[in-house]
Motif scaffolding. Structure first.
Motif, PDB file in Angstrom:
ATOM      1  N   ALA A  34       0.825  -1.207   0.000  1.00  0.00           N
ATOM      2  CA  ALA A  34       0.000   0.000   0.000  1.00  0.00           C
ATOM      3  C   ALA A  34       0.861   1.260   0.000  1.00  0.00           C
ATOM      4  CB  ALA A  34      -0.928  -0.004   1.211  1.00  0.00           C
ATOM      5  N   MET A  35       2.060   1.165   0.601  1.00  0.00           N
ATOM      6  CA  MET A  35       2.959   2.316   0.671  1.00  0.00           C
ATOM      7  C   MET A  35       4.020   2.304  -0.422  1.00  0.00           C
ATOM      8  SD  MET A  35       3.502   2.815   4.796  1.00  0.00           S
ATOM      9  CE  MET A  35       3.631   1.087   5.219  1.00  0.00           C
ATOM     10  N   GLY A  36       4.014   1.265  -1.258  1.00  0.00           N
ATOM     11  CA  GLY A  36       4.986   1.186  -2.340  1.00  0.00           C
ATOM     12  C   GLY A  36       6.406   0.967  -1.861  1.00  0.00           C
ATOM     13  N   VAL A 106       2.947  -0.758  10.601  1.00  0.00           N
ATOM     14  CA  VAL A 106       3.862   0.247  10.066  1.00  0.00           C
ATOM     15  C   VAL A 106       3.089   1.529   9.777  1.00  0.00           C
ATOM     16  CG1 VAL A 106       5.512   0.740   8.229  1.00  0.00           C
ATOM     17  CG2 VAL A 106       5.222  -1.606   9.026  1.00  0.00           C
ATOM     18  N   PRO A 107       3.527   2.677  10.290  1.00  0.00           N
ATOM     19  CA  PRO A 107       2.804   3.922  10.037  1.00  0.00           C
ATOM     20  C   PRO A 107       2.963   4.385   8.596  1.00  0.00           C
ATOM     21  CG  PRO A 107       4.848   4.399  11.174  1.00  0.00           C
ATOM     22  CD  PRO A 107       4.736   2.901  11.130  1.00  0.00           C
ATOM     23  N   GLU A 108       2.062   5.201   8.141  1.00  0.00           N
ATOM     24  CA  GLU A 108       2.075   5.652   6.746  1.00  0.00           C
ATOM     25  C   GLU A 108       3.288   6.517   6.432  1.00  0.00           C
ATOM     26  OE1 GLU A 108      -0.902   9.506   7.468  1.00  0.00           O
ATOM     27  OE2 GLU A 108      -1.563   7.808   6.261  1.00  0.00           O
ATOM     28  N   TYR A 109       3.905   7.106   7.453  1.00  0.00           N
ATOM     29  CA  TYR A 109       5.084   7.952   7.249  1.00  0.00           C
ATOM     30  C   TYR A 109       6.390   7.177   7.468  1.00  0.00           C
ATOM     31  CZ  TYR A 109       3.734   8.214  12.169  1.00  0.00           C
ATOM     32  OH  TYR A 109       3.322   7.903  13.445  1.00  0.00           O
ATOM     33  N   PHE A 110       6.312   5.867   7.527  1.00  0.00           N
ATOM     34  CA  PHE A 110       7.477   5.019   7.791  1.00  0.00           C
ATOM     35  C   PHE A 110       8.613   5.314   6.818  1.00  0.00           C
ATOM     36  CE2 PHE A 110       9.578   0.737   7.338  1.00  0.00           C
ATOM     37  CZ  PHE A 110      10.062   0.636   8.627  1.00  0.00           C
ATOM     38  N   HIS A 111       8.305   5.321   5.530  1.00  0.00           N
ATOM     39  CA  HIS A 111       9.340   5.520   4.511  1.00  0.00           C
ATOM     40  C   HIS A 111       9.960   6.909   4.617  1.00  0.00           C
ATOM     41  CE1 HIS A 111      11.006   5.744   0.305  1.00  0.00           C
ATOM     42  NE2 HIS A 111      11.348   4.519   0.647  1.00  0.00           N
ATOM     43  N   THR A 112       9.142   7.911   4.890  1.00  0.00           N
ATOM     44  CA  THR A 112       9.655   9.274   5.022  1.00  0.00           C
ATOM     45  C   THR A 112      10.658   9.383   6.165  1.00  0.00           C
ATOM     46  OG1 THR A 112       7.574  10.184   4.179  1.00  0.00           O
ATOM     47  CG2 THR A 112       8.996  11.680   5.412  1.00  0.00           C
ATOM     48  N   VAL A 113      10.331   8.781   7.288  1.00  0.00           N
ATOM     49  CA  VAL A 113      11.237   8.833   8.442  1.00  0.00           C
ATOM     50  C   VAL A 113      12.532   8.073   8.142  1.00  0.00           C
ATOM     51  CG1 VAL A 113      11.522   8.197  10.869  1.00  0.00           C
ATOM     52  CG2 VAL A 113       9.344   9.135  10.073  1.00  0.00           C
ATOM     53  N   PRO A 145      11.373  13.985  10.877  1.00  0.00           N
ATOM     54  CA  PRO A 145      10.001  14.382  10.556  1.00  0.00           C
ATOM     55  C   PRO A 145       8.988  13.786  11.541  1.00  0.00           C
ATOM     56  CG  PRO A 145      11.154  13.660   8.583  1.00  0.00           C
ATOM     57  CD  PRO A 145      12.042  13.330   9.739  1.00  0.00           C
ATOM     58  N   TYR A 146       7.829  14.402  11.611  1.00  0.00           N
ATOM     59  CA  TYR A 146       6.705  13.935  12.432  1.00  0.00           C
ATOM     60  C   TYR A 146       7.055  13.878  13.921  1.00  0.00           C
ATOM     61  CZ  TYR A 146       4.768  12.715   7.903  1.00  0.00           C
ATOM     62  OH  TYR A 146       4.310  12.778   6.603  1.00  0.00           O
ATOM     63  N   ASN A 147       7.924  14.792  14.342  1.00  0.00           N
ATOM     64  CA  ASN A 147       8.274  14.948  15.761  1.00  0.00           C
ATOM     65  C   ASN A 147       9.018  13.760  16.359  1.00  0.00           C
ATOM     66  OD1 ASN A 147       7.089  17.581  16.057  1.00  0.00           O
ATOM     67  ND2 ASN A 147       5.064  16.600  16.112  1.00  0.00           N
ATOM     68  N   PHE A 148       9.623  12.934  15.528  1.00  0.00           N
ATOM     69  CA  PHE A 148      10.471  11.866  16.045  1.00  0.00           C
ATOM     70  C   PHE A 148      11.866  12.429  16.319  1.00  0.00           C
ATOM     71  CE2 PHE A 148       7.210   9.362  13.923  1.00  0.00           C
ATOM     72  CZ  PHE A 148       6.979   8.370  14.878  1.00  0.00           C
ATOM     73  N   LYS A 149      12.562  11.743  17.198  1.00  0.00           N
ATOM     74  CA  LYS A 149      13.914  12.150  17.564  1.00  0.00           C
ATOM     75  C   LYS A 149      14.825  10.922  17.568  1.00  0.00           C
ATOM     76  CE  LYS A 149      12.222  15.642  20.863  1.00  0.00           C
ATOM     77  NZ  LYS A 149      10.784  15.261  20.785  1.00  0.00           N
ATOM     78  N   PRO A 210       9.320   8.876  19.891  1.00  0.00           N
ATOM     79  CA  PRO A 210       8.789   7.620  20.430  1.00  0.00           C
ATOM     80  C   PRO A 210       9.014   6.478  19.436  1.00  0.00           C
ATOM     81  CG  PRO A 210       7.009   8.939  19.551  1.00  0.00           C
ATOM     82  CD  PRO A 210       8.248   9.790  19.472  1.00  0.00           C
ATOM     83  N   ASN A 211       8.563   5.271  19.792  1.00  0.00           N
ATOM     84  CA  ASN A 211       8.744   4.138  18.891  1.00  0.00           C
ATOM     85  C   ASN A 211       8.102   4.419  17.541  1.00  0.00           C
ATOM     86  OD1 ASN A 211      10.196   2.364  20.577  1.00  0.00           O
ATOM     87  ND2 ASN A 211       8.323   1.719  21.602  1.00  0.00           N
ATOM     88  N   LEU A 212       8.814   4.072  16.470  1.00  0.00           N
ATOM     89  CA  LEU A 212       8.304   4.271  15.125  1.00  0.00           C
ATOM     90  C   LEU A 212       7.297   3.190  14.735  1.00  0.00           C
ATOM     91  CD1 LEU A 212       8.422   5.827  12.436  1.00  0.00           C
ATOM     92  CD2 LEU A 212      10.404   4.436  11.801  1.00  0.00           C
ATOM     93  N   LEU A 213       7.438   1.995  15.294  1.00  0.00           N
ATOM     94  CA  LEU A 213       6.572   0.862  14.978  1.00  0.00           C
ATOM     95  C   LEU A 213       5.634   0.582  16.141  1.00  0.00           C
ATOM     96  CD1 LEU A 213       9.394  -1.476  13.652  1.00  0.00           C
ATOM     97  CD2 LEU A 213       7.812  -0.141  12.244  1.00  0.00           C
ATOM     98  N   ALA A 214       4.548  -0.120  15.840  1.00  0.00           N
ATOM     99  CA  ALA A 214       3.627  -0.580  16.883  1.00  0.00           C
ATOM    100  C   ALA A 214       3.447  -2.077  16.750  1.00  0.00           C
ATOM    101  CB  ALA A 214       2.277   0.127  16.749  1.00  0.00           C
TER     102      ALA A 214
END
Length: 240
Positions: A34-36, A106-113, A145-149, A210-214
């Motif tokens: 779905a995210m290519g 996997v969040p939709e912004y996974f690839h961007t991060v 991006p998306y407030n991750f550190k 925070p954690n990128l994955l759930a």
């Protein structure tokens, strides 16, 4: 996402999955398609199907002394699955890899991060957790991006039995894989003990917060695990 990030390549992604776990396989496939995002399944090793000769290479006695519990065959298979990916990458000159287990959302912004991590690469980072139990980190951080550190982990003392839990997902480079392999044999600990004992391996470890994955909530495929549902701990685990 910045225009310059659009074509930033990310390392190969390997998802550890047992072929018989069709529901997990399809769940992962649907998310990435779905995210290519391109990825590869790595067929997990079933510890219950190891030969007698293979089992003779596992140090169950040392595992009990090190971990405080018996090492189950399911844990052996999981540990070997991660180890074999390190060996595969080094043999095939794959210098960086993203390793994921199959019980994830996997969040939709996974690839961007991930692109941001690849673009702003820290030469000192050998292992970057994308999901982990709580670890002590330095206050300084790098913004994503998306407030991750990205934060550097403070290693426990050399004599400490504390370790970072979680092999659900991580980004590791060549020197990190070499360090883990130097401690991998004989197999005598679960996968996240090998990655999490950073004070023993000397690996330079960072985390995403925070954690990128759930966790997706599937029933565990390691039905003979001996040390509990460790991924839900709020603090770094401790071996007694």
């Amino acid at each position: 996402m910045k225009q310059s990030d659009i074509h930033t390549p990310i390392p190969p992604i390997f998802v550890i999955n047992m072929e018989k776990s069709k529901d997990r396989r399809e769940y992962i496939r649907a998310q990435f398609e779905a995210m290519g995002i391109q990825f590869h399944f790595f067929n997990a090793i079933d510890g219950k199907k190891l030969s007698s000769a293979e089992l003779n290479t596992i140090d169950f006695i040392q595992a009990k002394a090190l971990c405080g519990h018996q090492l189950s065959l399911g844990e052996v298979g999981c540990a070997l699955s991660h180890i074999r990916i390190y060996e595969k990458c080094l043999a095939e000159s794959i210098d960086e890899v993203i390793i994921l287990e199959d019980d994830i959302t996997v969040p939709e912004y996974f690839h961007t991060v991930l692109q941001a991590i690849a673009k702003r690469k820290n030469p000192h980072s050998e292992l970057l957790y994308l999901f982990h139990g709580k670890a002590k980190t330095w206050p300084l951080y790098k913004k994503l991006p998306y407030n991750f550190k990205i934060k550097k982990v403070i290693p426990p003392s050399a004599t400490s039995s504390r370790f970072i839990t979680g092999t659900v997902g991580y980004y590791i480079n060549k020197s990190g894989m070499q360090k883990l392999l130097s401690h991998a044999y004989p197999v005598r600990m679960p996968a996240d003990y090998l990655t999490g004992f950073i004070q023993r391996s000397g690996i330079n470890c960072y985390t995403i917060e925070p954690n990128l994955l759930a966790l997706a909530g599937f029933d565990t495929t390691i039905d003979d695990r001996n040390y509990g549902d460790h991924l839900h701990l709020d603090h770094a685990n401790t071996i007694s």
